[in-house]
Design a protein around this motif. Sequence first.
Motif, PDB file in Angstrom:
ATOM      1  N   PHE A   1       0.846  -1.189   0.000  1.00 29.98           N
ATOM      2  CA  PHE A   1       0.000   0.000   0.000  1.00 29.98           C
ATOM      3  C   PHE A   1       0.878   1.234   0.000  1.00 29.98           C
ATOM      4  O   PHE A   1       2.016   1.196   0.485  1.00 29.98           O
TER       5      PHE A   1
ATOM      6  N   SER B   1      -4.462   3.928   3.294  1.00 30.97           N
ATOM      7  CA  SER B   1      -5.029   3.061   2.258  1.00 30.97           C
ATOM      8  C   SER B   1      -5.089   1.616   2.746  1.00 30.97           C
ATOM      9  O   SER B   1      -6.039   0.892   2.429  1.00 30.97           O
TER      10      SER B   1
ATOM     11  N   TRP C   1      -8.558  -0.565   3.150  1.00 34.05           N
ATOM     12  CA  TRP C   1      -8.620  -1.884   2.524  1.00 34.05           C
ATOM     13  C   TRP C   1      -9.071  -2.912   3.558  1.00 34.05           C
ATOM     14  O   TRP C   1      -9.945  -3.743   3.277  1.00 34.05           O
TER      15      TRP C   1
ATOM     16  N   ARG D   1     -12.823  -2.380   4.308  1.00 31.60           N
ATOM     17  CA  ARG D   1     -13.689  -2.924   3.257  1.00 31.60           C
ATOM     18  C   ARG D   1     -13.784  -4.446   3.381  1.00 31.60           C
ATOM     19  O   ARG D   1     -14.860  -5.025   3.249  1.00 31.60           O
TER      20      ARG D   1
ATOM     21  N   SER E   1      -7.826  -6.924  -9.515  1.00 31.35           N
ATOM     22  CA  SER E   1      -7.241  -6.062  -8.490  1.00 31.35           C
ATOM     23  C   SER E   1      -5.791  -6.459  -8.229  1.00 31.35           C
ATOM     24  O   SER E   1      -5.348  -7.556  -8.569  1.00 31.35           O
TER      25      SER E   1
ATOM     26  N   ARG F   1      -2.084  -8.010  -2.709  1.00 31.78           N
ATOM     27  CA  ARG F   1      -1.498  -7.301  -1.572  1.00 31.78           C
ATOM     28  C   ARG F   1      -0.597  -8.241  -0.782  1.00 31.78           C
ATOM     29  O   ARG F   1      -0.804  -9.459  -0.754  1.00 31.78           O
TER      30      ARG F   1
END
Length: 124
Positions: A22, A27, A31, A34, A51, A54
């Motif tokens: 990130f 952010s 994330w 969410r 996407s 991560r």
Amino acid sequence: MSRESRTRHAPRPMADRPTAPFDSAESAWFWYQRARLNRAEGARLRADPLSMARPCDPDDIVRAVTRLARARTLQGHHLRVLDRHGRRLTPPDGRLPEEAADATIWHEALDHLAAPLRSKGIVA
């Protein structure tokens, strides 16, 4: 107990595609929020092929917050502001008188959170 009868635990495989950290603790926090909201609604967490992968699970972020809270680096007011604005998925607006105090606490909390997330490669 023989060797053959023991249960073996293997780590989960990482994503097949390269991961990207990130750009900020903020952010990463949104994330995580969410993902948390999706879980609460019963969604299964699946990788979205479009996407970006991560370098962590959402639980890694909450573990970092928990460690900071146990060390009393993050206090109750930090956690309340992170939670309140995280649920809204928007940072507090320091220009609004009713959110000015929250904005200060928000930035302080994220400054504390950035260091452990950076050390784990979650934040660039």
